[in-house]
Motif scaffolding. Sequence first.
Motif, PDB file in Angstrom:
ATOM      1  N   TYR A  82     -18.338 -35.830  16.910  1.00 50.14           N
ATOM      2  CA  TYR A  82     -18.033 -36.591  18.124  1.00 50.14           C
ATOM      3  C   TYR A  82     -19.081 -36.228  19.172  1.00 50.14           C
ATOM      4  CZ  TYR A  82     -15.541 -37.523  22.549  1.00 50.14           C
ATOM      5  OH  TYR A  82     -15.195 -37.921  23.816  1.00 50.14           O
ATOM      6  N   LEU A  83     -19.804 -37.219  19.673  1.00 52.25           N
ATOM      7  CA  LEU A  83     -20.793 -36.995  20.724  1.00 52.25           C
ATOM      8  C   LEU A  83     -20.037 -36.713  22.014  1.00 52.25           C
ATOM      9  CD1 LEU A  83     -23.798 -37.275  20.030  1.00 52.25           C
ATOM     10  CD2 LEU A  83     -22.371 -38.567  18.466  1.00 52.25           C
ATOM     11  N   SER A  84     -20.284 -35.551  22.601  1.00 53.54           N
ATOM     12  CA  SER A  84     -19.474 -35.132  23.741  1.00 53.54           C
ATOM     13  C   SER A  84     -20.212 -34.080  24.561  1.00 53.54           C
ATOM     14  CB  SER A  84     -18.173 -34.537  23.194  1.00 53.54           C
ATOM     15  OG  SER A  84     -17.663 -33.553  24.054  1.00 53.54           O
ATOM     16  N   PRO A  85     -20.135 -34.162  25.895  1.00 48.60           N
ATOM     17  CA  PRO A  85     -20.814 -33.145  26.706  1.00 48.60           C
ATOM     18  C   PRO A  85     -20.251 -31.733  26.501  1.00 48.60           C
ATOM     19  CG  PRO A  85     -19.628 -34.718  28.128  1.00 48.60           C
ATOM     20  CD  PRO A  85     -19.473 -35.189  26.723  1.00 48.60           C
ATOM     21  N   GLY A 109     -17.797 -41.887  22.134  1.00 49.34           N
ATOM     22  CA  GLY A 109     -16.714 -42.030  23.103  1.00 49.34           C
ATOM     23  C   GLY A 109     -17.109 -42.955  24.245  1.00 49.34           C
ATOM     24  N   PHE A 111     -15.107 -44.140  28.345  1.00 49.57           N
ATOM     25  CA  PHE A 111     -14.104 -43.727  29.358  1.00 49.57           C
ATOM     26  C   PHE A 111     -14.190 -42.207  29.558  1.00 49.57           C
ATOM     27  CE2 PHE A 111     -12.359 -47.096  26.523  1.00 49.57           C
ATOM     28  CZ  PHE A 111     -12.613 -48.173  27.357  1.00 49.57           C
ATOM     29  N   GLU A 112     -13.017 -41.515  29.594  1.00 49.22           N
ATOM     30  CA  GLU A 112     -13.041 -40.052  29.759  1.00 49.22           C
ATOM     31  C   GLU A 112     -13.140 -39.335  28.418  1.00 49.22           C
ATOM     32  OE1 GLU A 112     -13.565 -38.598  32.571  1.00 49.22           O
ATOM     33  OE2 GLU A 112     -13.454 -40.565  33.537  1.00 49.22           O
ATOM     34  N   ILE A 129     -25.952 -33.889  23.767  1.00 47.33           N
ATOM     35  CA  ILE A 129     -27.421 -33.957  23.781  1.00 47.33           C
ATOM     36  C   ILE A 129     -27.987 -33.292  25.050  1.00 47.33           C
ATOM     37  CG2 ILE A 129     -27.603 -35.954  22.248  1.00 47.33           C
ATOM     38  CD1 ILE A 129     -28.524 -37.480  24.915  1.00 47.33           C
ATOM     39  N   GLY A 130     -27.143 -32.658  25.853  1.00 47.96           N
ATOM     40  CA  GLY A 130     -27.651 -31.937  27.014  1.00 47.96           C
ATOM     41  C   GLY A 130     -26.602 -31.849  28.100  1.00 47.96           C
ATOM     42  N   PHE A 132     -25.519 -33.047  30.874  1.00 44.44           N
ATOM     43  CA  PHE A 132     -25.375 -34.159  31.817  1.00 44.44           C
ATOM     44  C   PHE A 132     -24.335 -35.092  31.203  1.00 44.44           C
ATOM     45  CE2 PHE A 132     -27.870 -36.317  28.725  1.00 44.44           C
ATOM     46  CZ  PHE A 132     -28.903 -35.448  28.393  1.00 44.44           C
ATOM     47  N   LEU A 134     -23.180 -38.849  30.258  1.00 45.96           N
ATOM     48  CA  LEU A 134     -23.509 -40.259  30.038  1.00 45.96           C
ATOM     49  C   LEU A 134     -22.229 -41.077  30.164  1.00 45.96           C
ATOM     50  CD1 LEU A 134     -25.599 -39.719  26.782  1.00 45.96           C
ATOM     51  CD2 LEU A 134     -26.527 -40.280  29.033  1.00 45.96           C
ATOM     52  N   GLY A 136     -21.377 -43.205  27.848  1.00 44.34           N
ATOM     53  CA  GLY A 136     -20.880 -43.445  26.498  1.00 44.34           C
ATOM     54  C   GLY A 136     -21.668 -42.651  25.479  1.00 44.34           C
ATOM     55  N   GLY A 137     -21.103 -42.497  24.297  1.00 37.27           N
ATOM     56  CA  GLY A 137     -21.756 -41.722  23.247  1.00 37.27           C
ATOM     57  C   GLY A 137     -22.886 -42.448  22.540  1.00 37.27           C
TER      58      GLY A 137
HETATM   59  N1  SAH Z   1     -14.747 -36.795  30.694  1.00 36.19           N
HETATM   60  C1  SAH Z   1     -15.782 -36.300  29.852  1.00 36.19           C
HETATM   61  C2  SAH Z   1     -17.015 -37.190  29.901  1.00 36.19           C
HETATM   62  C3  SAH Z   1     -16.801 -38.525  29.266  1.00 36.19           C
HETATM   63  S1  SAH Z   1     -18.263 -39.445  29.249  1.00 36.19           S
HETATM   64  C4  SAH Z   1     -16.180 -34.898  30.306  1.00 36.19           C
HETATM   65  O1  SAH Z   1     -16.141 -34.617  31.486  1.00 36.19           O
HETATM   66  O2  SAH Z   1     -16.568 -34.073  29.447  1.00 36.19           O
HETATM   67  C5  SAH Z   1     -17.896 -40.716  28.096  1.00 36.19           C
HETATM   68  C6  SAH Z   1     -18.447 -40.516  26.706  1.00 36.19           C
HETATM   69  O3  SAH Z   1     -19.854 -40.412  26.755  1.00 36.19           O
HETATM   70  C7  SAH Z   1     -17.973 -39.272  25.978  1.00 36.19           C
HETATM   71  O4  SAH Z   1     -16.765 -39.506  25.300  1.00 36.19           O
HETATM   72  C8  SAH Z   1     -19.102 -38.990  25.019  1.00 36.19           C
HETATM   73  O5  SAH Z   1     -18.932 -39.683  23.794  1.00 36.19           O
HETATM   74  C9  SAH Z   1     -20.322 -39.562  25.732  1.00 36.19           C
HETATM   75  N2  SAH Z   1     -21.183 -38.533  26.359  1.00 36.19           N
HETATM   76  C10 SAH Z   1     -21.328 -38.305  27.685  1.00 36.19           C
HETATM   77  N3  SAH Z   1     -22.195 -37.332  27.929  1.00 36.19           N
HETATM   78  C11 SAH Z   1     -22.655 -36.902  26.729  1.00 36.19           C
HETATM   79  C12 SAH Z   1     -23.573 -35.877  26.329  1.00 36.19           C
HETATM   80  N4  SAH Z   1     -24.210 -35.104  27.210  1.00 36.19           N
HETATM   81  N5  SAH Z   1     -23.800 -35.727  25.005  1.00 36.19           N
HETATM   82  C13 SAH Z   1     -23.161 -36.495  24.093  1.00 36.19           C
HETATM   83  N6  SAH Z   1     -22.271 -37.463  24.421  1.00 36.19           N
HETATM   84  C14 SAH Z   1     -22.010 -37.671  25.712  1.00 36.19           C
END
Ligand code: SAH
Length: 226
Positions: A82-85, A109, A111-112, A129-130, A132, A134, A136-137
């Motif tokens: 799952y791509l996620s911050p 992902g 939304f949140e 990926i860092g 910050f 985004l 969306g994923g």
């Molecule tokens: N509420 C979350 C951010 C959601 S951003 C938080 O604060 O952690 C919406 C989507 O963008 C996430 O579900 C993820 O799939 C993607 N995304 C945002 N930033 C990303 C990052 N730095 N690396 C990978 N995916 C990211």
Amino acid sequence: MKINILTLYPEMFPGCLGYSLAGRALAENKWSMNVVNIRDFATDKYKSVDDTPFGGGAGMVMKPEVLDKAIASIHEDEPIFYLSPRGKVFSQSMAHTFANMEKATFICGRFEGIDERVIEKYNIQEISIGDFVLSGGEPALLTMLDAVIRLIPSVMGNADSLSEESFSNGLLEYPQYTKPAVWQGKEVPDILLSGHHANIAKWRRHMSEEITKQRRPDLWTTYCQK
Ligand code: SAH
């Protein structure tokens, strides 16, 4: 490498991966993608994929039952990411690991983000990926896959250029020059015109070290500890 992609925006793929090196490799079946539209698994008449978060707060969360059905439609025994911050930060060494995988599933992902219980159910690993956020994923996955696909053993023609590039030896790359030897009064370093391969290699190593020391003291420290 077979890649499953779960997204609310299937039209974003292959996107930039349909061009150049990755695009040719896709056409030649050196990697393939199966893009699943998560919204196809929504059950209500509005095709809703998100809902408000328990506990209150801003934004929406992707519904577990919709994502679960989307995953179940394609999942066999491959690992799911799952791509996620919040995830482990993607790196060149992770790119090498992925490039040698036969199959993987990636969730983008919006939304949140997604309901935590889906992450637990499938033992999903999160990748960032860092540092910050985004919206969306999808752009994160495109970026990550760009780094992975060029490392698939059958994709990269010239293996030499892989072993010399940034990060491969823990250092940043030395400066590069091409013809003409003098451009707008600026000369290419003499040593590169000398034809003396050992000296050129020494000069490049020296420049790599200097550039890494100046720009990325963190990498330099790790390099010196090895
Ligand atoms: N509420 C979350 C951010 C959601 S951003 C938080 O604060 O952690 C919406 C989507 O963008 C996430 O579900 C993820 O799939 C993607 N995304 C945002 N930033 C990303 C990052 N730095 N690396 C990978 N995916 C990211």
